[in-house]
Enzyme design. Structure first.
Site, PDB file in Angstrom:
ATOM      1  N   ARG A 165       0.266  10.340  11.524  1.00 27.42           N
ATOM      2  CA  ARG A 165      -0.458   9.135  11.933  1.00 27.42           C
ATOM      3  C   ARG A 165      -1.609   9.519  12.866  1.00 27.42           C
ATOM      4  NH1 ARG A 165       1.825   3.786  12.780  1.00 27.42           N
ATOM      5  NH2 ARG A 165       0.077   2.344  13.077  1.00 27.42           N
ATOM      6  N   ARG A 206       6.898  -3.463  16.926  1.00 30.55           N
ATOM      7  CA  ARG A 206       7.603  -3.186  15.673  1.00 30.55           C
ATOM      8  C   ARG A 206       8.292  -4.490  15.272  1.00 30.55           C
ATOM      9  NH1 ARG A 206       9.732   1.609  13.608  1.00 30.55           N
ATOM     10  NH2 ARG A 206       9.651   2.653  15.619  1.00 30.55           N
ATOM     11  N   ARG A 264       0.118   9.284  17.086  1.00 34.89           N
ATOM     12  CA  ARG A 264       0.859   8.050  17.319  1.00 34.89           C
ATOM     13  C   ARG A 264       1.429   7.998  18.728  1.00 34.89           C
ATOM     14  NH1 ARG A 264       5.240   6.924  13.388  1.00 34.89           N
ATOM     15  NH2 ARG A 264       6.154   5.667  15.029  1.00 34.89           N
ATOM     16  N   LYS A 323       8.446  -0.881   5.722  1.00 39.23           N
ATOM     17  CA  LYS A 323       8.337   0.301   4.872  1.00 39.23           C
ATOM     18  C   LYS A 323       9.487   0.300   3.867  1.00 39.23           C
ATOM     19  CE  LYS A 323      10.398   3.048   8.617  1.00 39.23           C
ATOM     20  NZ  LYS A 323      10.173   4.163   9.555  1.00 39.23           N
ATOM     21  N   GLU A 365      -3.825   7.954   8.366  1.00 39.59           N
ATOM     22  CA  GLU A 365      -2.986   9.145   8.230  1.00 39.59           C
ATOM     23  C   GLU A 365      -3.871  10.348   7.947  1.00 39.59           C
ATOM     24  OE1 GLU A 365       0.545   9.499   7.991  1.00 39.59           O
ATOM     25  OE2 GLU A 365       1.006   7.392   8.394  1.00 39.59           O
ATOM     26  N   GLU A 418       0.836  -1.199   0.000  1.00 42.22           N
ATOM     27  CA  GLU A 418       0.000   0.000   0.000  1.00 42.22           C
ATOM     28  C   GLU A 418       0.868   1.246   0.000  1.00 42.22           C
ATOM     29  OE1 GLU A 418      -0.934   0.501   4.762  1.00 42.22           O
ATOM     30  OE2 GLU A 418      -2.138  -0.921   3.629  1.00 42.22           O
ATOM     31  N   LYS A 448       2.701   4.505   1.033  1.00 46.85           N
ATOM     32  CA  LYS A 448       3.183   5.090   2.286  1.00 46.85           C
ATOM     33  C   LYS A 448       3.101   6.598   2.162  1.00 46.85           C
ATOM     34  CE  LYS A 448       6.765   5.220   5.770  1.00 46.85           C
ATOM     35  NZ  LYS A 448       6.349   6.601   6.108  1.00 46.85           N
ATOM     36  N   PHE A 465      -5.921   2.821   6.783  1.00 46.92           N
ATOM     37  CA  PHE A 465      -5.343   1.578   6.274  1.00 46.92           C
ATOM     38  C   PHE A 465      -5.625   0.371   7.166  1.00 46.92           C
ATOM     39  CE2 PHE A 465      -1.882   3.963   8.403  1.00 46.92           C
ATOM     40  CZ  PHE A 465      -1.617   3.105   9.469  1.00 46.92           C
TER      41      PHE A 465
END
Length: 506
Positions: free
Chosen positions: A221, A372, A236, A378, A265, A214, A216, A300
């Protein structure tokens, strides 16, 4: 647990010192767990926050200038954890005319009652400089050991409840049953899932295949919660910004749902759909003034819909739920990549439209709140790193009077920062003026040519490569580093690690 008047602050000071002196993860956990068992139920949240290196209040309005000179210390310890937390709560609440003087008086009273080791601990705590290696992973295991509960339950409660300190308080007071009662609550922010990095699309698909790919976006965020006609929007870092983004609120209210939690976003777009520079989005996102450049909300992922939590569902099911709840114009474009050629073409299209790159996501993984891992990667063609400013040097010539040459650091496993080099390239006059003011607010000391600062300001750096260098402690240095922008939406704990930097070695 303690049932007396309160746990002495000195107990935490001694534990912090002992944790800092040992390199053994097992020993750190045992030391922290032993201290946590002594905290009373009303002190647990504050105590865990202190030992994690930051006040429960996050911001107290106190900088280096207020702590530069300390009063004569007390000869005997007398402060408790609860008393210190109460003072920090009052400091955080002070605002308006006269608040600076009131804040200084509160600090004076507090520090006068502290012994010298306690003073040093409090200063480091308030300034965010308590480097003792008690990172979130270590502290979660310590909480689990102290409360005799599974560490997985502690981590999940921390993610869903908003903080490890809050989860720890529940674990110590109520055990595993209390932890398992903590669920996703619409209106309370959830720690966002984070992405790793891949140097190119081929490397990403080697690690994740089949994959969703998708766009970026270079936006801010957001996490949007809607319930019974009320909308709340969080960043975020879990700060609420609902009043700053009325167009996001309006978009959320138009969705065909009763309750929903969305991840996405907010971005400022031109009339042709191309993004404005990030500075436009950032400035608009930070402002409470009249909306001149609107933000567009693009989503997303979905974490909850109409009473059903979706975090543990695989990505494919969440994508289907997102499509059912959010119309296509409000969703970030995505494709399922069958081949590397398809993914590369999708990346090129995203770049041609002015976006940063793409995200590559595993189809079978749940939403790992606060994590993470390798499920999201990314891919950006431009090499960039999010680094922390450790110090800055005064400029010369036309930059005289401004802090210019930045000392850049990468995050280490123990929470400290390793210097990688310096740069003054890419800084506009506006950025120089802003960073000089901002860096002086977080100053911790200086020499004739350099100002040292708390390691909390994150800057996005572009670079041409990473090379081995004996000059710096990490053994590597950036080649042709230049500043792209400051990332005020990120904390130092979210900056790139030395390991991530080393991945760029060729």
């Amino acid at each position: 647990m303690s049932s007396g008047p309160g746990t002495p602050l000195t107990r935490l000071v001694e534990t912090s010192s002992a944790v800092r002196e040992t390199s053994s993860r097992t020993a750190k956990i045992a030391l922290l767990a032993g201290c946590l068992r002594e905290l009373g139920p009303d002190e647990a949240v504050a105590g865990v926050a202190f030992l994690s290196g930051a006040p429960r209040q996050r911001q107290t309005g106190t900088g280096w200038a207020a702590l530069r000179s300390l009063p004569e210390p007390a000869t005997e310890p007398g402060l408790t954890v609860a008393e210190v937390d109460a003072v920090l709560e009052r400091l955080a609440a002070l605002a308006g005319p006269g608040s600076r003087g009131a804040r200084l008086q509160e600090l004076e009273r507090l520090l006068t009652r502290a012994t010298r080791p306690e003073q040093e601990f409090l200063v480091a705590l308030i300034l965010g400089d308590l480097r003792q290696g008690a990172l979130a992973g270590v502290m979660a295991e310590a909480v689990a050991q102290a409360a005799s509960v599974p560490v997985a339950d502690v981590r999940r409660a921390a993610m869903l409840g908003g903080s490890l300190a809050t989860a720890a308080g529940t674990a110590l007071a109520e055990g595993v049953d209390g932890l398992r009662r903590i669920e996703l609550e619409v209106g309370r922010p959830v720690a966002p899932m984070l992405a790793g990095t891949a140097p190119d699309i081929e490397a990403a698909l080697t690690r994740i295949s089949p994959a969703a790919v998708e766009w970026k976006l270079d936006g801010a965020r957001i996490q949007v919660h809607r319930h019974d006609g009320e909308v709340r929007v969080f960043t975020r870092s879990l700060d609420e910004v609902t009043d700053r983004v009325p167009e996001v609120v309006e978009a959320a209210l138009a969705l065909p749902v009763e309750s929903v939690v969305l991840d996405g976003e907010a971005i400022a777009l031109r009339d042709d759909g191309r993004p404005h520079p990030f500075q436009v989005t950032s400035s608009r996102f930070a402002s409470r003034r009249e909306v001149r450049i609107p933000l567009t909300a693009l989503f997303f992922d979905i974490l909850h819909r109409d009473g059903e939590d979706l975090l543990d569902r695989p990505a494919t099911e969440r994508f289907e739920a997102l499509a059912a709840a959010v119309p296509e114009p409000m969703r970030i474009p995505r494709m399922i990549a069958e081949t590397g050629a398809e993914a590369a073409a999708f990346l090129e299209d995203a770049l041609a439209r002015g976006h940063e790159g793409v995200m590559v996501k595993a189809l079978t993984e749940p939403y790992a709140a606060g994590g993470r891992g390798g499920a999201w990667l990314k891919v950006k063609p431009r090499h960039t790193l999010d680094l922390v400013v450790l110090a800055a040097e005064w400029g010369h010539g036309r930059r005289r009077g401004w802090l210019s040459n930045l000392h850049l650091g990468a995050r280490m496993p123990d929470g400290s920062f390793c210097m990688l080099g310096k740069t003054f390239k890419g800084l506009t006059d506006a950025m120089l003026a802003w960073q000089t003011e901002r860096l002086l607010e977080i100053e911790t000391g200086r020499t004739a040519h350099r100002v040292d600062v708390r390691p909390e300001l994150v800057v996005e750096i572009a670079f041409d490569g990473v090379q081995r260098s004996p000059r710096y402690p990490g053994g590597v240095a950036l080649r042709f580093a230049r500043v792209l922008r400051y990332r005020e939406d990120k904390t130092a704990a979210e900056s790139d690690t030395l390991g991530a930097v080393r991945e760029h070695l060729r």
